[in-house]
Structure formats: structure tokens, C-alpha cells
Scaffold this motif. Structure first.
Motif, PDB file in Angstrom:
ATOM      1  N   ALA A   1      33.709  46.822  44.001  1.00  0.00           N
ATOM      2  CA  ALA A   1      32.623  47.009  43.016  1.00  0.00           C
ATOM      3  C   ALA A   1      33.151  46.836  41.593  1.00  0.00           C
ATOM      4  CB  ALA A   1      32.008  48.394  43.180  1.00  0.00           C
ATOM      5  N   GLU A   2      34.376  47.328  41.334  1.00  0.00           N
ATOM      6  CA  GLU A   2      34.962  47.191  39.990  1.00  0.00           C
ATOM      7  C   GLU A   2      35.262  45.733  39.677  1.00  0.00           C
ATOM      8  OE1 GLU A   2      37.257  51.469  39.366  1.00  0.00           O
ATOM      9  OE2 GLU A   2      38.143  49.945  40.670  1.00  0.00           O
ATOM     10  N   LYS A   3      35.721  44.996  40.689  1.00  0.00           N
ATOM     11  CA  LYS A   3      35.993  43.575  40.477  1.00  0.00           C
ATOM     12  C   LYS A   3      34.701  42.809  40.201  1.00  0.00           C
ATOM     13  CE  LYS A   3      40.343  43.358  43.049  1.00  0.00           C
ATOM     14  NZ  LYS A   3      41.078  42.822  44.206  1.00  0.00           N
ATOM     15  N   GLU A   4      33.642  43.195  40.852  1.00  0.00           N
ATOM     16  CA  GLU A   4      32.345  42.556  40.595  1.00  0.00           C
ATOM     17  C   GLU A   4      31.863  42.861  39.181  1.00  0.00           C
ATOM     18  OE1 GLU A   4      29.835  44.022  43.684  1.00  0.00           O
ATOM     19  OE2 GLU A   4      30.646  42.656  45.226  1.00  0.00           O
ATOM     20  N   ALA A   5      32.114  44.099  38.733  1.00  0.00           N
ATOM     21  CA  ALA A   5      31.721  44.463  37.359  1.00  0.00           C
ATOM     22  C   ALA A   5      32.526  43.657  36.338  1.00  0.00           C
ATOM     23  CB  ALA A   5      31.944  45.962  37.143  1.00  0.00           C
ATOM     24  N   ILE A   6      33.802  43.439  36.631  1.00  0.00           N
ATOM     25  CA  ILE A   6      34.638  42.627  35.738  1.00  0.00           C
ATOM     26  C   ILE A   6      34.097  41.203  35.670  1.00  0.00           C
ATOM     27  CG2 ILE A   6      36.933  41.572  35.464  1.00  0.00           C
ATOM     28  CD1 ILE A   6      38.094  44.169  36.684  1.00  0.00           C
ATOM     29  N   ALA A   7      33.808  40.639  36.852  1.00  0.00           N
ATOM     30  CA  ALA A   7      33.290  39.263  36.900  1.00  0.00           C
ATOM     31  C   ALA A   7      31.966  39.151  36.165  1.00  0.00           C
ATOM     32  CB  ALA A   7      33.131  38.819  38.346  1.00  0.00           C
ATOM     33  N   SER A   8      31.146  40.187  36.273  1.00  0.00           N
ATOM     34  CA  SER A   8      29.834  40.175  35.606  1.00  0.00           C
ATOM     35  C   SER A   8      30.010  40.196  34.089  1.00  0.00           C
ATOM     36  CB  SER A   8      29.012  41.379  36.063  1.00  0.00           C
ATOM     37  OG  SER A   8      27.790  41.447  35.349  1.00  0.00           O
TER      38      SER A   8
ATOM     39  N   ILE B   1      32.663  39.219  32.381  1.00  0.00           N
ATOM     40  CA  ILE B   1      33.273  37.954  31.958  1.00  0.00           C
ATOM     41  C   ILE B   1      32.227  36.853  31.893  1.00  0.00           C
ATOM     42  CG2 ILE B   1      34.875  36.130  32.665  1.00  0.00           C
ATOM     43  CD1 ILE B   1      36.698  38.321  33.782  1.00  0.00           C
ATOM     44  N   GLY B   2      31.335  36.821  32.890  1.00  0.00           N
ATOM     45  CA  GLY B   2      30.241  35.845  32.886  1.00  0.00           C
ATOM     46  C   GLY B   2      30.756  34.422  32.754  1.00  0.00           C
ATOM     47  N   GLY B   3      30.219  33.683  31.778  1.00  0.00           N
ATOM     48  CA  GLY B   3      30.593  32.280  31.596  1.00  0.00           C
ATOM     49  C   GLY B   3      31.702  32.076  30.584  1.00  0.00           C
ATOM     50  N   PHE B   4      32.474  33.110  30.320  1.00  0.00           N
ATOM     51  CA  PHE B   4      33.575  33.003  29.350  1.00  0.00           C
ATOM     52  C   PHE B   4      34.482  31.838  29.739  1.00  0.00           C
ATOM     53  CE2 PHE B   4      37.757  33.984  27.696  1.00  0.00           C
ATOM     54  CZ  PHE B   4      37.503  34.508  26.440  1.00  0.00           C
ATOM     55  N   ARG B   5      34.886  31.033  28.742  1.00  0.00           N
ATOM     56  CA  ARG B   5      35.698  29.843  29.009  1.00  0.00           C
ATOM     57  C   ARG B   5      37.193  30.147  28.846  1.00  0.00           C
ATOM     58  NH1 ARG B   5      33.832  24.373  26.242  1.00  0.00           N
ATOM     59  NH2 ARG B   5      34.701  25.418  24.405  1.00  0.00           N
ATOM     60  N   PHE B   6      37.921  30.001  29.952  1.00  0.00           N
ATOM     61  CA  PHE B   6      39.384  30.109  29.900  1.00  0.00           C
ATOM     62  C   PHE B   6      39.921  28.685  29.789  1.00  0.00           C
ATOM     63  CE2 PHE B   6      37.942  33.907  32.094  1.00  0.00           C
ATOM     64  CZ  PHE B   6      38.687  34.912  31.505  1.00  0.00           C
ATOM     65  N   THR B   7      40.179  28.246  28.551  1.00  0.00           N
ATOM     66  CA  THR B   7      40.378  26.824  28.302  1.00  0.00           C
ATOM     67  C   THR B   7      41.831  26.368  28.315  1.00  0.00           C
ATOM     68  OG1 THR B   7      40.278  27.361  25.949  1.00  0.00           O
ATOM     69  CG2 THR B   7      38.252  26.545  26.978  1.00  0.00           C
ATOM     70  N   THR B   8      42.780  27.293  28.392  1.00  0.00           N
ATOM     71  CA  THR B   8      44.192  26.913  28.323  1.00  0.00           C
ATOM     72  C   THR B   8      44.935  27.419  29.553  1.00  0.00           C
ATOM     73  OG1 THR B   8      44.804  28.953  27.170  1.00  0.00           O
ATOM     74  CG2 THR B   8      44.145  27.087  25.799  1.00  0.00           C
ATOM     75  N   ARG B   9      46.167  26.961  29.701  1.00  0.00           N
ATOM     76  CA  ARG B   9      46.958  27.390  30.865  1.00  0.00           C
ATOM     77  C   ARG B   9      47.157  28.903  30.838  1.00  0.00           C
ATOM     78  NH1 ARG B   9      52.727  24.650  32.094  1.00  0.00           N
ATOM     79  NH2 ARG B   9      51.341  22.894  32.565  1.00  0.00           N
ATOM     80  N   PHE B  10      47.476  29.464  29.670  1.00  0.00           N
ATOM     81  CA  PHE B  10      47.601  30.921  29.560  1.00  0.00           C
ATOM     82  C   PHE B  10      46.279  31.576  29.914  1.00  0.00           C
ATOM     83  CE2 PHE B  10      47.017  34.881  27.316  1.00  0.00           C
ATOM     84  CZ  PHE B  10      48.189  35.572  27.566  1.00  0.00           C
ATOM     85  N   GLY B  11      45.180  30.987  29.455  1.00  0.00           N
ATOM     86  CA  GLY B  11      43.866  31.552  29.729  1.00  0.00           C
ATOM     87  C   GLY B  11      43.560  31.611  31.216  1.00  0.00           C
TER      88      GLY B  11
ATOM     89  N   ALA C   1      35.118  48.909  28.261  1.00  0.00           N
ATOM     90  CA  ALA C   1      34.155  49.138  29.339  1.00  0.00           C
ATOM     91  C   ALA C   1      34.778  49.912  30.498  1.00  0.00           C
ATOM     92  CB  ALA C   1      33.600  47.802  29.835  1.00  0.00           C
ATOM     93  N   GLY C   2      36.072  50.241  30.390  1.00  0.00           N
ATOM     94  CA  GLY C   2      36.750  51.018  31.436  1.00  0.00           C
ATOM     95  C   GLY C   2      37.070  50.202  32.676  1.00  0.00           C
ATOM     96  N   LEU C   3      37.175  48.879  32.543  1.00  0.00           N
ATOM     97  CA  LEU C   3      37.342  48.021  33.717  1.00  0.00           C
ATOM     98  C   LEU C   3      38.783  47.568  33.942  1.00  0.00           C
ATOM     99  CD1 LEU C   3      34.115  45.849  33.306  1.00  0.00           C
ATOM    100  CD2 LEU C   3      34.513  47.713  34.941  1.00  0.00           C
ATOM    101  N   LEU C   4      39.657  47.788  32.963  1.00  0.00           N
ATOM    102  CA  LEU C   4      41.062  47.418  33.150  1.00  0.00           C
ATOM    103  C   LEU C   4      41.877  48.675  33.419  1.00  0.00           C
ATOM    104  CD1 LEU C   4      41.659  44.733  30.357  1.00  0.00           C
ATOM    105  CD2 LEU C   4      41.063  44.386  32.757  1.00  0.00           C
TER     106      LEU C   4
END
Length: 829
Positions: free
Chosen positions: A257-264, A266-276, A308-311
Motif C-alpha cells: 500500500a505504501e509503494k502504491e501511495a509513492i507511485a501515486s 510521483i504520478g507522471g514525474f519525468r526522470f530524464t537522466t541516468r541518475f534520475g 508525505a511520510g512515504l520515505l
């Protein structure tokens, strides 16, 4: 209603105090005793030294000081050590007092500078103090993070206002001030105001300390199982923080459930680099990374997930100590020693308390935890001895693992001493500069008396003062010899006994120090030169601060390539080493710039405080026709993406502001547009922040987003054409270097080997000079959904009969944030 509407009819201390506390009561806030004490002193007009722990509400006292100054119709200044913190405080104060009443000055940005509340860096206030002294319109000064007074390079800026603004009320704030008796006496003597020291060792959230001799992953598993997360794992290098985060992926941090909340979130956030992309895997597992080398949008993502208390775990560096609002329950030290740039040493008490103080945040926790890991070799020995048991013979026979060579260790005793140790006394860092003398000489009155006062009544010891006096005399003589200053036989109408023979631009020392040098140097270039646009860039780059990580990476790359070339040529080791010592990172126009700087400095001696520094980062990226991601990979700068982006953003802003319109050619405009779009597509937050500063009211109304909405990359047609041109020319460069593998990686459908063989049957080489990359050799057929492009190759005979063809997918380009090409071939026309 903002706080400005609560100003009482009179400026009596009781009226100001009651109005401010009533406003806080309505917001549901109950003041801590230390806050009440400090506010009573503030509204009474006294100086205040506020030395209370992190999370004890110093910001509220600062707001009360601004409120009291407004009630007395005085201008108040808030200073902080870094621009990002100044900007953050600017928006906070805009929300409290209204945008029309708050301004900001950071040296490269000025907003509403006539407002009654000004947010600025310490250097800005120091220059105002030097320029205007007792005549400065400064009623109250709030200096946040005052322990920066002891910073070697910047501490002078925290001291000068104390020396030169006797008319002001001072509020000095930090969690780690140490013994402040001398500041208390000095402020009272200089300002004539009583100075109250408000200290409190009691934290709103108490801390519990523990020392662990278990391996770190076991320590973390225990902290997670006992509800002591989120945990901030402190490292002293960025590399160690990232490596640790990746090593923790085996620990099950979060429920489904916590992983789903994290994914929610994050949404459409763009991780555009290798570090990202690496960070994406980590945060989805409940692990964050936080350090200064990250892109701002990645740091903001980690902060939002943490809030948000998710990490559950954040691996970061000790830089978290300044102005980052991340709720942390436990701070876990991986070491109590660090490399400080010169040597490895144990943490000082101030450093320890700055970091440990982040544990347990008011409003989130009832208790905070500070945990310290024993050194790795100690943990290993303890585990081995535990396995051996109590047999004294076997224990004596065990060969204890020794620490690495040069290791600076610590123990539980070290940890206990740091907990109770007072922060070290703040050390004076006063220094004399050209700008200091020019500012004092230019102000009305007797500059000799003013400088004598400044040089003999500062916080330095007598030996250091004599050294500063000698330096000041040398600078003054050079100003006289250069004809910049003239001595007057009789005081002029403003009481000056010396005056400048040149006009200083308004706020000359408040802006980019070498911007006037850059303007003068532009005139040395020829508009007709094929490298004119890039030469303008090189002049601007030479005036920017050196990004050490990038320059170090360039130097390593240059030396690595040189070694490979010399080995191939059979050069002996000793000679290789001699040649390597002469290799540096790229420094375009070095001779021209150093010569121009020496000439300019003779007539403008204040630039002597700042040295011109030729370098090539924007130019290097442009000439190599690389994207941001390609450049990061080429120089292996994945851990310094944020440093690279900040440099690019500073260069873009400086190019936009510094280069006069009449000097901008089409090529230069193209380059500036390309750079701005590149920065925006990688992470628009830096450019967005500048735009928000121009319209703070709109910025306050708009809800903060996890990632700013990025405009389509094709929307800026001029910049997009440059992106396409660079992407096409990149393949020309690779073809010229015969790098078939990289070409195949970019366009696997093209028979590169056969195409190159066919080309070289007709021509000896592929041109890559300025004319080869110019817009004249790129042919574009623009259609609604795709562009058809042909990059003509410059051959030695000038036939221009070969080229690389491709289609540009516009929709995919907008999705990816860069030009997406489908290469169709390298062919003869």
C-alpha cells in the motif's frame, strides 16, 4: 488577512507584542518561553542573540522583528547564507506581509528593492553597510544562520554590518552559536542598545542518543521495526550517499500500500537522466537520496515524498543542515570524521549539533533519535569476538582487524563528548578588499577616519588588524597610482578628504563582479569571425564562478585521452608525466582574456577582488553537439547533475542580461535560445523561480507542484531548430572521428560502415569547423507531425554532395524534451 493589517495605531512595545501574539493565537500557535522572551526584547528595541535548538521557532521571532520594524516605520533586512534560502524566505514573508511590502536582493536578482522588508544574502547587506554606513536606511537586521560568521571565505560579510550599522537593531539567530558573550558586549557598545541573549538547551522535541556496533543494514532494520523512521543516514561524500542507498535495496522498506501511495504521488514525474532513473527505483522502494549535486526537481521530489511520510530512509550528505524542511525522526551518523578539503578530521561540536539537530521535528514527532555507527573495523571485530565467545585463549588468539591507513577514528566516548560539547567560539574572518575601500571612499565624510575605525575596531586580534591595515594602505596607494582616487587638500562639500575620479555604477559591488569587464571585452571581438557567438560565450563563462566538479572531470578526461595517445605513440613514462603536468581543462581565449583583464584592472581596480577564469562548459557542450544527458555521461558527472544545471542556468541568465542587444547576432541568439530551452527541459525550476520573482503574487496563488509543467520543446521553434541541428551535427562529428559503434547506437538501422567507406573513396576528411555546423548546411522540410532534415557534410573539395538524412518526430520530441530523430541514411545526393 495578512499580518500588515494587524499593525497597531501606535508603536509602543506592548501594542506591538499584543498584536503579534494575538495573530499567532488565532493561527492556533502557542509560543515557547524562549520565543516570548525574544519577542519582548525585539519589540522593546533591544538587540537579541537567539541561540535555541533547531525546530524551536526562530522564524517566528524573525517575523515578529519585521512586524515591529514596520510598526516603527523602519526598513528591516533579513539575511541568510545561500540564495535559495533567501528566495524561500522571500516567498514566506510575501505570504505573511503581502508582496508589495517585501523585496529581495541577491546580487543577480532584485525584486521590489524599495520595500520596507528586504531579503538578501549577507554579502549584499555588507556592501550596503560599507557604501552608506550610518546613513543607510536600515532599522532592523535579522541575520539567520549566524554561525556562518566563522566561514573562512564569507565570514567578513556577517561581521561588516555589525561594525558599520550602529543605528540598527540586530537579531542574530542560530542553533549553534557557542559562547556569545563578546557579541553581547560588542553590540551593546556599538549600538547603544541593550543586548539580550536568549538561550535554551531545551528542545521542543527531545533527543535520545545511541551508539551502535551492529552493521548498518541491521541498525536500519531495527530502527524501522521500532518505528524510528524516517531515518536520515548521514554521509560525508555524495558518492557514499548514493552507494549506500543502492546497497539498501535488499531491505523491505515499505508495504504494498505504501509503494502504491509513492507511485501515486510521483504520478507522471519525468526522470530524464541516468541518475534520475536510478533515483526512481530507489524512491519507489521507500529510499531517498539528498545532496547538493542533484537536480533541483529530484531534491524537491525527495523532500515532498518525505513530507508525505512515504520515505523510510534518506541517504544524504551533511548539507541538510541549512534550510531544508524535511521531517526526520532519526539522524544516523555513518561516521564522526570527515575530509574538509585539506585533511580528515573529527567533526566539530558545531557541525555535529547542526546535523543532529535535524532529528525530531516539532509538529511531527514527540521525540527524536540520534544514532552513531561505530567504525566498520570495530563492528567487524565485535562480531568476530561474539562468535568466539568467552574463551580467553581463543579471544587472545584473534587477530583484530585494523583500521585503514590514515583512518581518523572515533568511539562511543567521542560520541558522548559531542552530545554535551558547546559549539566552538565563532572565529572572526574579517578581510580587506578593493571593493571595501572604494565603497568607503565613495561615501560622504572623512574616508580616512572611517577606514581607521573599520580597521582598528573590528573583531580581529591586534596582529591581524596590523596586517589588514598594511593591505589597505597598499590598495589605497595602488588606487592613487592608477588615478582612480585623488587626495584632496581641503575637504569637499560632502566632507570627503579623498574622492574617486571614476563613476561607480549604482550597486557596483552588488552584481556579477566581472560583468563590466565582460562588457568591455565584447568590444575586442569581430562580428565577422565564424566563432563570434562562441567567443561571446567564452567571455561570459570566464566571469562565472568555477564549478570545480565539472572542471576536474574535464581535466581527467583530457589527461586520460592524452595518456592513451602518448602510449600509442610510444612516449616514455617520464616524458608522459612531464607532458601531463602541462595539460589543463579547455580554456578558450585564455591569452586574450588574461591580457584584457590586466589592462581593465588598471583602470577598474575593484575587479582585482575577482580573477577572470577562462573555461569552456557551455561552449564545450555546444561544440560537441551534446544533449545534457550525453554531456553528463561523457564526463561521468551523474552525481553532479545539479551542479552542471546550476552552471548552465547562471550562464543563460548572464548571457541574456549582460550581452547588449546590438552585439547579438543571429547565431548568438540561436545559442542563447538553445541554452535556455536545454535548461528548461532538463529542470525548469531554476528559470521558473526567476519568473516567479517577477510576479510573486501569482506564485503565491498557484499551488506548488511536484514538477513544473514543461512547455513542449517544439514550442520554441528557434531553440528547437538548434536542438535538431546539434543532434544532426553530433552524427557528423562521430563520423569524422570514425566512431562507428556510437553511430550504430544512435541509428542502428543505418549501414554506417558501408556509407563511410563510400564517402572516403571520394573525400579525404569530414569537416567539423564552424562553417560545417552552421545553419546553411542543414536543410529542413517542416511538416505538421514530422520534419524531414538533411545535414550536408562539408567535404574538402567543397562539393557538398554527401549528407545524413533523418526524420524528426515532433510528438515524441515533446514527450522526451529533446529532438527525437529517426536517421534514414548517410548518402550521396
Amino acid at each position: 488577512m495578512n499580518l500588515i493589517g494587524r499593525l497597531p495605531a501606535d508603536s509602543e512595545p506592548d501594542s506591538l507584542y499584543e498584536a503579534f501574539t494575538a495573530w499567532n493565537t488565532e493561527r492556533g500557535l502557542t509560543l515557547y518561553p524562549a520565543q516570548e522572551e525574544a519577542l519582548i526584547e525585539v519589540v522593546s528595541g533591544n538587540n537579541v542573540i537567539l541561540a535555541t535548538p533547531t525546530g524551536s521557532g526562530k522564524s517566528l521571532v524573525a517575523a515578529g522583528a519585521h512586524f515591529a520594524a514596520l510598526g516603527r516605520d523602519e526598513v528591516s533586512f533579513y539575511t541568510a547564507p545561500i540564495k535559495a534560502l533567501v528566495s524561500e524566505k522571500f516567498f514566506d514573508l510575501c505570504a505573511i506581509f503581502g508582496t508589495e511590502n517585501v523585496g529581495m536582493m541577491t546580487g543577480d536578482a532584485s525584486v521590489n528593492s524599495d520595500a520596507p522588508i528586504i531579503c538578501c544574502t549577507a554579502e549584499i547587506l555588507a556592501q550596503i553597510a560599507l557604501r552608506d554606513g550610518v546613513r543607510a536606511d536600515v532599522g532592523t537586521v535579522i541575520m539567520d544562520e549566524f554561525h556562518f560568521y566563522a566561514e573562512p571565505d564569507r565570514g567578513w560579510a556577517w561581521q561588516v554590518p555589525l561594525l558599520e550599522l550602529p543605528q540598527a537593531q540586530f537579531v542574530l539567530m542560530s542553533a549553534t552559536l557557542g559562547d556569545v558573550e563578546r557579541f553581547e558586549k560588542d553590540l551593546t557598545r556599538r549600538t547603544g542598545r541593550p543586548t539580550a541573549v536568549v538561550k535554551s538547551a531545551e528542545r521542543p522535541v527531545p533527543l535520545i542518543y545511541s551508539y551502535r556496533v551492529t552493521p548498518l543494514h541491521e541498525t536500519l532494520e531495527e530502527l524501522l521495526s521500532t518505528q524510528q523512521a524516517p531515518v536520515y543516514v548521514v554521509h560525508f561524500t555524495q558518492a557514499a550517499a548514493m552507494e549506500r542507498a543502492q546497497s539498501l535495496m535488499s531491505i523491505n522498506m515499505c508495504s504494498k500500500a505504501e509503494k502504491e501511495a509513492i507511485a501515486s504521488l510521483i504520478g507522471g514525474f519525468r526522470f530524464t537522466t541516468r541518475f534520475g532513473r536510478a533515483l526512481s527505483r530507489l524512491v519507489r522502494h521507500g529510499i531517498g537520496v539528498h545532496h547538493a549535486g542533484m537536480l533541483p526537481k529530484y531534491r524537491r521530489l525527495v523532500e515532498r515524498l518525505a513530507q508525505a511520510g512515504l520515505l523510510k530512509v534518506i541517504c544524504g550528505t551533511d548539507t541538510l543542515g541549512v534550510g531544508v524542511n524535511v521531517p526526520i525522526r532519526t539522524v544516523l551518523f555513518t561516521a564522526l570524521s570527515k575530509f574538509d578539503g585539506n585533511r580528515v578530521r573529527r567533526l566539530r561540536a558545531r557541525e555535529f549539533h547542526q546535523i543532529a539537530g535535524r532529528a525530531g521535528r516539532a509538529g511531527f514527532d514527540t521525540v527524536g533519535y540520534v544514532v552513531c555507527q561505530a567504525p566498520d573495523h570495530v563492528i567487524e571485530n565485535e562480531r568476530a569476538l561474539a562468535k568466539i565467545g568467552d574463551d580467553p585463549k581463543r579471544r587472545r588468539g584473534y587477530a583484530r582487524k585494523k583500521p585503514p591507513e590514515g583512518f581518523v577514528g572515533w568511539s562511543e566516548e567521542t560520541f558522548e563528548k559531542l552530545q554535551t560539547a558547546e559549539p566552538e567560539p565563532l572565529t572572526s574572518r574579517f578581510k580587506v578588499s578593493n571593493a571595501m575601500l572604494l565603497s568607503v571612499i565613495n561615501r560622504p565624510g572623512d574616508c580616512f577616519q572611517a577606514m581607521k575605525q573599520l580597521l582598528t575596531d573590528n573583531h580581529e586580534d591586534r596582529k591581524a588588524q596590523r596586517r589588514h591595515i598594511s593591505h589597505a594602505i597598499a590598495i589605497y596607494r595602488s588606487l592613487l597610482a592608477g588615478g582612480i582616487v585623488e587626495s584632496l587638500k581641503e575637504p569637499d562639500e560632502h566632507g570627503r578628504r579623498a574622492r574617486l575620479t571614476v563613476d561607480l555604477q549604482e550597486d557596483f559591488a552588488l552584481n556579477q563582479a566581472l560583468s563590466t569587464f565582460a562588457l568591455a571585452s565584447f568590444e575586442l571581438l569581430s562580428h565577422e569571425s565564424p566563432t563570434y557567438a562562441l567567443d561571446i560565450v567564452s567571455i561570459v563563462e570566464s566571469t562565472l564562478d568555477d564549478p570545480r566538479q565539472i572542471l576536474h572531470a574535464q581535466l581527467n578526461k583530457a589527461r586520460g585521452e592524452a595518456v592513451a595517445e602518448m602510449k600509442a605513440d610510444g612516449v616514455e613514462y617520464e616524458e608522459r608525466m612531464e607532458r601531463l603536468a602541462e595539460i589543463t581543462y579547455p580554456m578558450p581565449l585564455a591569452d586574450l582574456l588574461f591580457g584584457a583583464y590586466e589592462t581593465y584592472r588598471r583602470g577598474h581596480p575593484w575587479v582585482g577582488d575577482h580573477t577572470v577564469s577562462p573555461k569552456s562548459i557551455i561552449r564545450d557542450m555546444y561544440e560537441r553537439a551534446m544533449t545534457f544527458t550525453e554531456y553528463i555521461q561523457f564526463y561521468e558527472l551523474a552525481r553532479s547533475e545539479g551542479t552542471v544545471l546550476r552552471y548552465l542556468a547562471d550562464a543563460y541568465r548572464t548571457l541574456s542580461k549582460t550581452v547588449p542587444e546590438h552585439l547579438k547576432t543571429d547565431d548568438l541568439i540561436d545559442l542563447i535560445e538553445w541554452l535556455g530551452e536545454l535548461v528548461r527541459q532538463v529542470d525548469s525550476s531554476l528559470i521558473d523561480e526567476w519568473e516567479k520573482l517577477a510576479n510573486p503574487s501569482e506564485a503565491l496563488e498557484s499551488e506548488a507542484e511536484l514538477e513544473s509543467r514543461i512547455r513542449p520543446v517544439t514550442a520554441n521553434a528557434r531553440a528547437f531548430r538548434v536542438l535538431v541541428r546539434n543532434a544532426m551535427f553530433r552524427m557528423v562529428e562521430l563520423a569524422a572521428l570514425d566512431r562507428e559503434e556510437e553511430l550504430v547506437e544512435l541509428a542502428p538501422e543505418v549501414e554506417w560502415a558501408a556509407a563511410l567507406d563510400a564517402y572516403y573513396e571520394e573525400h579525404d576528411e569530414i569537416g567539423t569547423g564552424p562553417s560545417a555546423r552552421g545553419p546553411a548546411l542543414l536543410q529542413i522540410e517542416e511538416e505538421k507531425e514530422l520534419w524531414r532534415v538533411r545535414q550536408v557534410i562539408e567535404d574538402p573539395a567543397g562539393h557538398l554532395d554527401w549528407g545524413i538524412t533523418a526524420q524528426v518526430d515532433l510528438a515524441a520530441s515533446d514527450e522526451e524534451g529533446h529532438a527525437v530523430l529517426h536517421v534514414t541514411g548517410m548518402t550521396r545526393m
